[in-house]
Write an enzyme that holds these catalytic residues in place. Structure first.
Site, PDB file in Angstrom:
ATOM      1  N   ASP A 164       0.842  -1.188   0.000  1.00 25.26           N
ATOM      2  CA  ASP A 164       0.000   0.000   0.000  1.00 25.26           C
ATOM      3  C   ASP A 164       0.878   1.238   0.000  1.00 25.26           C
ATOM      4  OD1 ASP A 164      -2.577   1.217   0.033  1.00 25.26           O
ATOM      5  OD2 ASP A 164      -2.231   1.785   2.101  1.00 25.26           O
ATOM      6  N   ILE A 167      -0.109   8.835   2.035  1.00 26.49           N
ATOM      7  CA  ILE A 167       0.603  10.023   2.496  1.00 26.49           C
ATOM      8  C   ILE A 167       0.266  10.244   3.970  1.00 26.49           C
ATOM      9  CG2 ILE A 167       0.888  12.513   2.218  1.00 26.49           C
ATOM     10  CD1 ILE A 167       0.077  12.189  -0.706  1.00 26.49           C
ATOM     11  N   HIS A 168       1.290  10.390   4.799  1.00 29.30           N
ATOM     12  CA  HIS A 168       1.116  10.682   6.221  1.00 29.30           C
ATOM     13  C   HIS A 168       1.965  11.899   6.577  1.00 29.30           C
ATOM     14  CE1 HIS A 168      -0.891   6.821   7.151  1.00 29.30           C
ATOM     15  NE2 HIS A 168      -0.121   6.343   6.206  1.00 29.30           N
ATOM     16  N   ARG A 169       1.601  12.555   7.676  1.00 28.68           N
ATOM     17  CA  ARG A 169       2.453  13.667   8.108  1.00 28.68           C
ATOM     18  C   ARG A 169       3.655  13.094   8.857  1.00 28.68           C
ATOM     19  NH1 ARG A 169      -1.793  15.889  12.431  1.00 28.68           N
ATOM     20  NH2 ARG A 169      -0.691  15.467  14.372  1.00 28.68           N
ATOM     21  N   GLU A 232      -2.547   1.314  -4.432  1.00 26.18           N
ATOM     22  CA  GLU A 232      -2.943   2.507  -5.197  1.00 26.18           C
ATOM     23  C   GLU A 232      -1.947   2.901  -6.268  1.00 26.18           C
ATOM     24  OE1 GLU A 232      -5.367   2.747  -1.441  1.00 26.18           O
ATOM     25  OE2 GLU A 232      -3.311   2.205  -1.945  1.00 26.18           O
ATOM     26  N   GLU A 288      -3.287  21.940   9.013  1.00 27.42           N
ATOM     27  CA  GLU A 288      -3.989  20.843   8.370  1.00 27.42           C
ATOM     28  C   GLU A 288      -5.013  21.392   7.374  1.00 27.42           C
ATOM     29  OE1 GLU A 288      -3.433  17.778   8.365  1.00 27.42           O
ATOM     30  OE2 GLU A 288      -2.467  17.133  10.224  1.00 27.42           O
TER      31      GLU A 288
END
Length: 486
Positions: A164, A167-169, A232, A288
């Site tokens: 997988d 996108i993460h911070r 994805e 955010e």
């Protein structure tokens, strides 16, 4: 059009050929708050504090403390730009992504020496330091630290072997440490990390930065459109009609995107949680997408970095959280998810979907619905319910007729003001789990909210009743070709 887009560099070259879509500067900029402060005025758009506007992508060629690196920002901060980079019309983006999900092309392994490994820095080297190697900006003076906002995190489920990308911070916490924030229950890699921890294992992970925009857009799909086990990267392959190329990492057992500008290799450490602002003590994380600076989390997981590889003269790609760029990455896949679910349930009725700037691409959707016959009355509200099912973080749905431009919020509000009655056309669904970053989704705002992150989902039906369509015809102008006069 310029040559085919396959990576960040070819994407920038295409933007250079488009009037008003690209600028660069050689003036030195500090990545600590100054860079984002400049771009806020140039082209951030979205829910960034005013004054801001939607403008060109920008490349900073002279970044303080990073003599061989450049920083690109705003590459996707315009629907027109995204469409040009994905070779379609702006209003067709959601539909194109929907068809790509249904026709995936899986990634393949790169043959030869991958561009992302032209320069290699290993954590065992005595001078290894993430702060020096990666020109990650802070967006505001309140940020917890330097953030990697557009890192494509790639991992493998320890049980099933499925891959997988999300996108993460990611915040730099030390010379070889990153914190990573997983929204509870919302991201596939978070589930992988939890399972690895149950098994007593570290989770190998790669973070690819500066990639083909098709990968950045495709990575933002969520369940149920792309359930756990759906890679994805196959969406990006379908968008380009050729597979994304991956390469083996040098220090961990994982793959990375071969033509990325940077790759960070590491492992998610088990049984360790870190305070996100442990270095700055500001109490905040970063801006955010809803337009607020989020609180620092005490439950971030820790990545121990093993290596940083990059291209020669690399380009760091970054994003301002509340910007139009986030709207493009989050909103267009949301449009595709909604369009796909409704089209399957009632073909031909839903004309288009827009998840616009005011909702950060996640909280609000405008559905353009065509009632073709009397029995379609009421189906528009069913479509709204399907939209909530297609994307769980959606809070508000506006329903408009086919003669209303769903991409123009002035036209949407016109429909609301002339075709909508509050006592008859508002449908509320209280007490539904939504998104924790909306500060109004909190028990302090409503007695109907039992826990932070729960919302009252609402449908605003601004469509004309089918039996009254003749009363609501818009003023009809003569059809002419204006070129004769222009």
């Amino acid at each position: 059009m310029a040559d085919k887009v396959r990576d960040l560099r070819s994407a920038l070259e295409r933007l250079k050929t488009m009037e008003g879509q690209y600028i660069e500067t050689d003036v030195e900029v500090d990545p600590m708050a100054e860079l984002a402060g400049v771009y806020r005025y140039v082209g951030a758009g979205g829910t960034v504090k005013r004054p801001t506007k939607e403008g060109p992508a920008m490349v900073f060629n002279n970044v303080k403390g990073h003599k061989d690196a450049r920083v690109a920002i705003g590459v996707l901060a315009s629907r027109k730009r995204v469409a040009a980079l994905l070779d379609c019309k702006p209003e067709e983006l959601g539909k194109k992504l929907y068809h790509s999900v249904d026709n995936p092309i899986p990634p393949v392994e790169y043959q030869g020496a991958p561009p992302c490994q032209q320069v290699v820095h290993k954590a065992e080297d005595p001078d290894f330091n993430l702060y020096d190697l990666v020109p990650a900006p802070t967006n505001t003076p309140d940020d917890a630290g330097p953030y990697i906002t557009l890192g494509m995190c790639y991992a493998t489920h320890p049980d099933t072997g499925v891959h997988d990308v999300t996108i993460h911070r990611l915040c730099i916490q030390g010379k070889d440490e990153l914190s990573i924030f997983f929204t509870p229950g919302a991201r596939h890699i978070g589930a992988m990390a939890e399972r690895a921890e149950e098994l007593g294992q570290k989770l190998p992970i790669s973070i690819s930065i500066g990639v083909d925009p098709a990968i950045e857009i495709g990575s933002c799909f969520e369940a149920p459109t792309t359930p756990l086990g759906y890679d994805e990267l196959a969406v990006a392959g379908a968008l380009r009609n050729e597979p994304v190329e991956l390469c083996k990492c040098l220090t961990v057992n994982e793959m990375a995107i071969a033509n990325a500008e940077y790759v960070i290799e590491g492992e998610v450490i088990l049984n360790v949680r870190v305070q996100e602002d442990q270095n700055s003590h500001t109490g905040y994380a970063m801006p955010e997408f809803p337009g607020y600076t989020g609180p620092a989390s005490s439950q971030c997981w820790l990545i121990k970095v093993k290596a940083v590889t990059h291209r020669e003269n690399p380009i760091m790609q970054t994003c301002i959280g509340p910007s139009e760029e986030h709207v493009s990455m989050a909103g267009i896949p949301t449009e595709a998810s909604i369009y796909g679910m409704v089209e399957k349930a009632m073909p031909g009725r839903l004309q288009n979907v827009y998840c616009g700037s005011a909702g950060g691409g996640k909280y609000m959707a405008v559905l353009q619905f065509k009632k073709r016959e009397a029995s379609d009355e009421g189906r528009q509200r069913q479509a709204a319910l399907l939209a909530f099912s297609a994307f769980s973080e959606l809070k508000h749905v506006f329903l408009v007729d086919e003669d209303v431009d769903c991409f123009d919020m002035n036209d949407v509000l016109w429909a609301m003001n002339t075709r909508f009655q509050g006592d008859a056309d508002i449908i509320t669904i209280p007490g539904v789990r939504c998104h924790p970053l909306d500060p109004s989704n909190d028990p302090t705002c409503s007695p109907s909210i039992r826990d932070h992150g729960i919302a009252c989902k609402t449908i605003f039906d601004c469509t004309v009743p089918y039996d009254q369509k003749e009363r609501f015809k818009r003023a009809r102008f003569m059809e002419v070709d204006p070129e004769h006069w222009l």
